[in-house]
Design a protein around this motif. Structure first.
Motif, PDB file in Angstrom:
ATOM      1  N   GLY A  82       0.383  -1.012  -0.686  1.00  0.00           N
ATOM      2  CA  GLY A  82       0.101  -0.235  -0.096  1.00  0.00           C
ATOM      3  C   GLY A  82       0.765   0.696   0.036  1.00  0.00           C
ATOM      4  N   VAL A  83       1.478   1.332  -0.649  1.00  0.00           N
ATOM      5  CA  VAL A  83       3.246   2.412  -0.677  1.00  0.00           C
ATOM      6  C   VAL A  83       3.319   2.838  -1.728  1.00  0.00           C
ATOM      7  N   SER A  84       3.643   3.642  -2.096  1.00  0.00           N
ATOM      8  CA  SER A  84       3.594   4.905  -3.221  1.00  0.00           C
ATOM      9  C   SER A  84       5.257   4.186  -3.733  1.00  0.00           C
ATOM     10  N   PRO A  85       5.048   3.553  -5.312  1.00  0.00           N
ATOM     11  CA  PRO A  85       6.536   3.082  -5.864  1.00  0.00           C
ATOM     12  C   PRO A  85       7.901   3.878  -5.904  1.00  0.00           C
ATOM     13  N   GLY A  86       8.550   3.294  -5.207  1.00  0.00           N
ATOM     14  CA  GLY A  86      10.321   4.246  -4.661  1.00  0.00           C
ATOM     15  C   GLY A  86      10.958   3.438  -3.578  1.00  0.00           C
ATOM     16  N   LEU A  87      11.488   4.233  -3.446  1.00  0.00           N
ATOM     17  CA  LEU A  87      12.706   4.452  -2.237  1.00  0.00           C
ATOM     18  C   LEU A  87      11.597   4.787  -0.836  1.00  0.00           C
ATOM     19  N   HIS A  88      11.766   4.243  -0.006  1.00  0.00           N
ATOM     20  CA  HIS A  88      11.515   5.082   1.419  1.00  0.00           C
ATOM     21  C   HIS A  88      12.604   4.337   1.982  1.00  0.00           C
ATOM     22  N   GLY A  89      12.999   5.409   2.887  1.00  0.00           N
ATOM     23  CA  GLY A  89      13.187   5.629   4.404  1.00  0.00           C
ATOM     24  C   GLY A  89      13.145   5.328   4.856  1.00  0.00           C
ATOM     25  N   PHE A  90      13.484   3.952   5.743  1.00  0.00           N
ATOM     26  CA  PHE A  90      12.962   2.635   6.937  1.00  0.00           C
ATOM     27  C   PHE A  90      13.766   2.643   8.326  1.00  0.00           C
ATOM     28  N   HIS A  91      13.134   3.001   9.601  1.00  0.00           N
ATOM     29  CA  HIS A  91      14.436   3.096  10.864  1.00  0.00           C
ATOM     30  C   HIS A  91      13.813   3.051  11.999  1.00  0.00           C
ATOM     31  N   LEU A  92      14.661   2.494  12.646  1.00  0.00           N
ATOM     32  CA  LEU A  92      13.844   1.940  14.066  1.00  0.00           C
ATOM     33  C   LEU A  92      14.295   3.200  14.476  1.00  0.00           C
ATOM     34  N   VAL A 135       9.776   0.217  -3.238  1.00  0.00           N
ATOM     35  CA  VAL A 135       9.177  -0.349  -3.110  1.00  0.00           C
ATOM     36  C   VAL A 135       8.416  -0.716  -5.263  1.00  0.00           C
ATOM     37  N   GLU A 136       7.614  -1.842  -5.424  1.00  0.00           N
ATOM     38  CA  GLU A 136       7.650  -1.602  -6.586  1.00  0.00           C
ATOM     39  C   GLU A 136       6.716  -1.455  -7.149  1.00  0.00           C
ATOM     40  N   GLU A 137       5.692  -1.325  -8.565  1.00  0.00           N
ATOM     41  CA  GLU A 137       4.888  -0.743  -9.083  1.00  0.00           C
ATOM     42  C   GLU A 137       3.715  -1.176  -7.629  1.00  0.00           C
ATOM     43  N   ASP A 138       3.263  -2.355  -8.279  1.00  0.00           N
ATOM     44  CA  ASP A 138       1.738  -2.480  -7.263  1.00  0.00           C
ATOM     45  C   ASP A 138       1.967  -2.356  -5.810  1.00  0.00           C
ATOM     46  N   GLY A 139       3.169  -1.556  -4.572  1.00  0.00           N
ATOM     47  CA  GLY A 139       3.151  -1.289  -4.075  1.00  0.00           C
ATOM     48  C   GLY A 139       3.774  -1.749  -2.581  1.00  0.00           C
ATOM     49  N   THR A 140       4.011  -2.341  -3.360  1.00  0.00           N
ATOM     50  CA  THR A 140       4.864  -3.923  -1.899  1.00  0.00           C
ATOM     51  C   THR A 140       6.415  -3.698  -2.521  1.00  0.00           C
ATOM     52  N   GLY A 141       6.641  -4.341  -1.348  1.00  0.00           N
ATOM     53  CA  GLY A 141       8.366  -3.837  -0.933  1.00  0.00           C
ATOM     54  C   GLY A 141       8.422  -4.807   0.150  1.00  0.00           C
ATOM     55  N   ARG A 142       9.908  -5.018  -0.306  1.00  0.00           N
ATOM     56  CA  ARG A 142      10.577  -6.011   1.212  1.00  0.00           C
ATOM     57  C   ARG A 142      11.791  -5.170   1.575  1.00  0.00           C
ATOM     58  N   LEU A 143      12.120  -5.606   2.629  1.00  0.00           N
ATOM     59  CA  LEU A 143      13.716  -5.425   2.945  1.00  0.00           C
ATOM     60  C   LEU A 143      14.185  -6.697   3.537  1.00  0.00           C
TER      61      LEU A 143
END
Ligand code: CU
Ligand code: ZN
Length: 218
Positions: A82-92, A135-143
């Motif tokens: 459910g996220v817009s495609p591209g890079l999204h910062g991710f932190h603890l 995040v892929e075009e389908d709105g999913t991402g994995r790290l």
């Protein structure tokens, strides 16, 4: 044997033990003869923590982040949707408090060593610096990453328990101080011991009062 494989072994042992106590059709695995005390010991050694993401009200992000303790450090596995495609910062982030509408209640990046912000591959960085999730075009991402700056052990100075994972609107440039300039906070999840996480749908977030702390940072 690593703790991860020990935890898998523990599951096998438990299943074996349960099969013994019930009317199992198939013969129990031979490991089921392990003494109960040994099973308990193995289970206690296996440590895993989980954070279920809550979306900001104007977005529809969902996701789960697992922290698995291994002999090499903590393996972080994040799956988001459910996220817009591209890079999204991710932190603890420092505090496991997702109560503010903009999630600034989680404080800054978790930084027990007092180091500057960096990328996950930099030797000098915040312990909470996980970089970006693509995040892929389908709105999913994995790290998936491995870090030796964190532990799953409750109460330890560098523990993940009681902190929060934050997914940002924008990309972490891995160098701007002290936040990576990743923009507003899109989703938040409090890190708890595995098994204690709230099931999505039951976790209706009650936003009490929008925190407007002017000192809050991204
Ligand atoms: Cu952040
Ligand atoms: Zn940082």
């Amino acid at each position: 044997m690593s703790k991860l494989s020990l935890s898998l072994l523990a599951v096998v042992l438990l299943i074996g033990a349960m099969a013994c106590g019930s009317k199992a059709d198939s013969p129990a695995p031979e490991v089921s003869s392990a003494p109960a005390a040994q099973v308990v010991e193995v289970v206690e050694e296996a440590q895993e923590a989980v954070a279920i993401l809550t979306s900001r009200a104007d977005a529809e992000v969902s996701g789960k982040v697992s922290f698995i303790q291994t002999g090499e450090g903590v393996v972080v596995v994040a799956n988001i949707a459910g996220v817009s495609p591209g890079l999204h910062g991710f932190h603890l982030h420092e505090k496991g408090d997702c109560s503010a509408a903009d999630f600034t209640s989680t404080g800054g990046h978790f930084n027990p060593t007092g180091d500057p912000h960096g990328g996950p591959d930099d030797a000098i960085r915040h312990a909470g610096d996980f970089g970006n999730i693509f995040v892929e075009e389908d709105g999913t991402g994995r790290l998936e990453l491995l870090t030796n700056m964190l532990t799953v052990e409750p109460g330890a100075e560098n523990t993940v328990i009681g902190r929060a994972v934050i997914l940002h609107e924008g990309e972490d440039d891995l160098e701007s101080q002290p936040t990576g300039a990743a923009g507003a906070r899109l989703a938040c999840g409090t890190v708890v011991m595995a098994g204690l996480e709230e099931v999505p749908g039951m976790a209706e977030v009650e936003v009490e009062e929008s925190s407007s702390n002017p000192e809050a940072v991204d």
